[in-house]
Design a protein around this motif. Structure first.
Motif, mmCIF file in Angstrom:
data_model
loop_
_atom_site.group_PDB
_atom_site.id
_atom_site.type_symbol
_atom_site.label_atom_id
_atom_site.label_comp_id
_atom_site.label_asym_id
_atom_site.label_seq_id
_atom_site.Cartn_x
_atom_site.Cartn_y
_atom_site.Cartn_z
ATOM 1 N N CYS A 1 -1.563 -2.868 3.742
ATOM 2 C CA CYS A 1 -0.514 -2.608 4.877
ATOM 3 C C CYS A 1 0.516 -1.399 4.269
ATOM 4 O O CYS A 1 0.917 -1.847 3.218
ATOM 5 C CB CYS A 1 0.352 -3.717 5.267
ATOM 6 N N ASP A 2 0.428 -0.566 4.910
ATOM 7 C CA ASP A 2 1.460 0.575 4.514
ATOM 8 C C ASP A 2 2.277 0.882 5.510
ATOM 9 O O ASP A 2 2.228 1.421 6.658
ATOM 10 C CB ASP A 2 0.598 1.939 4.130
ATOM 11 N N LEU A 3 3.537 0.565 5.236
ATOM 12 C CA LEU A 3 4.746 0.527 6.330
ATOM 13 C C LEU A 3 5.129 1.989 6.451
ATOM 14 O O LEU A 3 5.295 2.479 7.597
ATOM 15 C CB LEU A 3 5.637 -0.370 5.708
ATOM 16 N N GLY A 4 4.866 2.759 5.658
ATOM 17 C CA GLY A 4 5.478 4.181 5.823
ATOM 18 C C GLY A 4 4.551 5.000 6.341
ATOM 19 O O GLY A 4 4.805 6.052 7.241
ATOM 20 N N THR A 5 3.205 4.753 6.544
ATOM 21 C CA THR A 5 2.298 5.631 7.100
ATOM 22 C C THR A 5 1.604 4.792 8.372
ATOM 23 O O THR A 5 0.740 5.531 9.120
ATOM 24 C CB THR A 5 1.079 5.966 6.394
ATOM 25 N N ASP A 6 1.799 3.758 8.809
ATOM 26 C CA ASP A 6 1.449 2.846 9.957
ATOM 27 C C ASP A 6 -0.013 2.638 9.704
ATOM 28 O O ASP A 6 -0.841 2.615 10.627
ATOM 29 C CB ASP A 6 1.466 3.657 11.331
ATOM 30 N N GLN A 7 -0.484 2.426 8.541
ATOM 31 C CA GLN A 7 -1.930 2.309 8.398
ATOM 32 C C GLN A 7 -2.135 0.808 7.892
ATOM 33 O O GLN A 7 -1.531 0.351 7.170
ATOM 34 C CB GLN A 7 -2.389 3.245 7.209
ATOM 35 N N LEU A 8 -3.446 0.681 8.052
ATOM 36 C CA LEU A 8 -4.283 -0.681 7.480
ATOM 37 C C LEU A 8 -5.338 -0.281 6.821
ATOM 38 O O LEU A 8 -6.296 0.301 7.620
ATOM 39 C CB LEU A 8 -4.499 -1.674 8.679
ATOM 40 N N LEU A 9 -5.587 -0.329 5.773
ATOM 41 C CA LEU A 9 -6.815 0.067 4.836
ATOM 42 C C LEU A 9 -7.654 -0.939 4.463
ATOM 43 O O LEU A 9 -6.917 -1.991 3.793
ATOM 44 C CB LEU A 9 -6.194 1.055 3.576
ATOM 45 N N THR A 10 -8.792 -0.777 4.270
ATOM 46 C CA THR A 10 -9.706 -1.751 3.809
ATOM 47 C C THR A 10 -10.491 -1.192 2.700
ATOM 48 O O THR A 10 -11.191 0.089 2.760
ATOM 49 C CB THR A 10 -10.744 -2.128 4.920
ATOM 50 N N PHE A 11 -10.834 -1.936 1.737
ATOM 51 C CA PHE A 11 -11.592 -1.577 0.461
ATOM 52 C C PHE A 11 -12.407 -2.433 0.066
ATOM 53 O O PHE A 11 -12.209 -3.696 0.296
ATOM 54 C CB PHE A 11 -10.235 -1.192 -0.687
ATOM 55 N N ASP A 12 -13.667 -1.891 -0.436
ATOM 56 C CA ASP A 12 -14.315 -3.013 -1.028
ATOM 57 C C ASP A 12 -14.095 -3.030 -2.628
ATOM 58 O O ASP A 12 -13.428 -1.998 -3.036
ATOM 59 C CB ASP A 12 -15.892 -2.370 -1.076
ATOM 60 N N VAL A 13 -14.323 -4.136 -3.142
ATOM 61 C CA VAL A 13 -13.829 -4.315 -4.616
ATOM 62 C C VAL A 13 -15.027 -4.889 -5.263
ATOM 63 O O VAL A 13 -15.722 -5.605 -4.921
ATOM 64 C CB VAL A 13 -12.689 -5.368 -4.609
ATOM 65 N N SER A 14 -15.247 -4.116 -6.581
ATOM 66 C CA SER A 14 -16.349 -4.441 -7.540
ATOM 67 C C SER A 14 -15.837 -5.588 -8.276
ATOM 68 O O SER A 14 -14.478 -6.113 -8.487
ATOM 69 C CB SER A 14 -16.452 -3.432 -8.227
ATOM 70 N N ASP A 15 -16.766 -6.415 -9.090
ATOM 71 C CA ASP A 15 -16.295 -7.504 -9.898
ATOM 72 C C ASP A 15 -15.341 -6.944 -11.116
ATOM 73 O O ASP A 15 -14.682 -7.653 -11.657
ATOM 74 C CB ASP A 15 -17.717 -7.895 -10.617
ATOM 75 N N ASP A 16 -15.281 -5.657 -11.425
ATOM 76 C CA ASP A 16 -14.696 -5.189 -12.590
ATOM 77 C C ASP A 16 -13.240 -4.649 -11.902
ATOM 78 O O ASP A 16 -12.544 -4.013 -12.541
ATOM 79 C CB ASP A 16 -15.371 -4.184 -13.387
ATOM 80 N N GLY A 17 -13.178 -4.725 -10.528
ATOM 81 C CA GLY A 17 -11.881 -4.222 -9.979
ATOM 82 C C GLY A 17 -11.780 -2.811 -9.506
ATOM 83 O O GLY A 17 -10.580 -2.548 -9.003
ATOM 84 N N ALA A 18 -12.617 -2.036 -9.573
ATOM 85 C CA ALA A 18 -12.892 -0.704 -8.932
ATOM 86 C C ALA A 18 -12.799 -0.870 -7.478
ATOM 87 O O ALA A 18 -13.472 -1.830 -6.828
ATOM 88 C CB ALA A 18 -13.960 0.164 -9.357
#
Length: 341
Positions: free
Chosen positions: A157-174
């Motif tokens: 959640c980014d309050l400054g940009t009014d965005q909700l971003l979704t990320f895939d996460v690898s096992d090593d944290g990328a």
């Protein structure tokens, strides 16, 4: 039965760090909070399934996270992960991948740390966001929340940009961004919670004092708006900002705290997840930054930052409504409520 509550605090006045209190579920009372761990500005905290406590912290001009082993009655400091500047606003544990996520409001950063064998942290990546919104509080990116979706993606959640971003996460944290949802300008995305079905979510808009029901598509990580409701009365014209948002385990009721109106807004959720406001109850203090339900969800504890007090409510599981049991529980500068049990 007695349940332990940790309170994260600011340490600008009298607080020395994390405080601890006990909820007696038989007597229906909470003790005054007493000092537990000495650390500067532990404004948000959480624990891993191995009983390691991770907290936002500040040391001199450095801000970051601190790790404590709390497997015994005497907390053991493990290490800090910090950098120059303001500390983060939120911290979350990914037990499956042994990662810790934090969001830095002032820097617009997503930070990811690896949990070491002893529970200590090692910073592995930082990702900056950019942008702005129309309100004075939105001159730049202000990431306020980084935590997992039901299907173990990372949602931001980014309050400054009014965005909700979704990320895939690898096992090593990328991480790799896979979706972006943008709220109405000036909404101020702060925190999000998910329905038990994994297909719906509720997004708290700090700046607009609104909650938005979203559909969540697990195929691509995208969100779409379904419904938006206010958390305050239509005639309220003084300052207000939504802070915390919680959903009951059965996904029948939703709760948010209003800083300014100084209330908890209670919503009933229908079979489609749509919201109906059923109660606005005063928190009996000023600036309720955070609140939490205990494990059985029979009780709710809210911390009022500016009046150095917490209040205890009983929750009716059938109606979802709250009843005040106790106020003026002494907690200095509290901004986070965390049930240990």
């Amino acid at each position: 039965m007695k349940e332990s509550i940790l309170f994260g605090t600011y340490t600008k006045k009298t607080s020395t760090g994390i405080h601890r209190a006990q909820l007696d579920t038989i007597e229906k009372k909470v003790t005054d909070a007493i000092p537990y761990i000495k650390v500067e500005n532990p404004t948000y905290l959480t624990k891993s399934d191995k009983n390691i406590l991770y907290t936002v912290s500040k040391r001199s001009e450095l801000g970051g996270l601190s790790a404590f082993d709390v497997t015994t009655d005497n907390p053991l400091f493990l290490n800090d992960v910090s950098a120059e500047g303001a500390p983060p606003a939120y911290v979350a544990v990914d037990n499956a991948r042994q990662l810790v996520y934090s969001s830095n409001y002032h820097k617009g950063l997503i930070s990811i740390s690896k949990i070491q064998a002893d529970g200590s942290l090692s910073l592995i990546s930082e990702t900056a966001n950019e942008g702005h919104g129309p309100k004075p509080e939105q001159t730049s990116s202000h990431i306020h929340f980084t935590d997992l979706t039901p299907d173990n993606r990372l949602v931001v959640c980014d309050l400054g940009t009014d965005q909700l971003l979704t990320f895939d996460v690898s096992d090593d944290g990328a991480i790799k961004q896979v979706a972006e949802y943008r709220s109405a300008p000036g909404f101020g995305s702060r925190h999000i919670v998910f329905h038990k079905n994994g297909k719906l979510a509720y997004l708290a808009g700090e700046l607009s004092s609104e909650v938005t029901l979203l559909s969540y598509d697990q195929l691509d990580g995208s969100f779409k708006e379904i419904q938006t409701l206010s958390s305050i009365p239509s005639d309220w014209d003084a300052h207000n900002g939504i802070a915390a948002i919680r959903i009951s385990k059965d996904s029948r009721f939703l709760y948010v705290s209003n800083r300014g109106h100084n209330s908890i807004a209670c919503y009933a959720l229908d079979n489609d997840g749509k919201m109906a406001l059923i109660q606005l109850i005063p928190t009996e203090g000023d600036f309720p930054r955070d609140f939490s339900l205990n494990k059985s969800e029979e009780f709710l504890v809210v911390a009022n930052q500016n009046t150095d007090n917490a209040s205890l409510f009983e929750r009716d599981s059938t109606s979802g409504k709250l009843t005040l049991l106790q106020k003026n529980i002494s907690v200095p500068e509290s901004v986070c409520v965390y049930f240990e049990n």
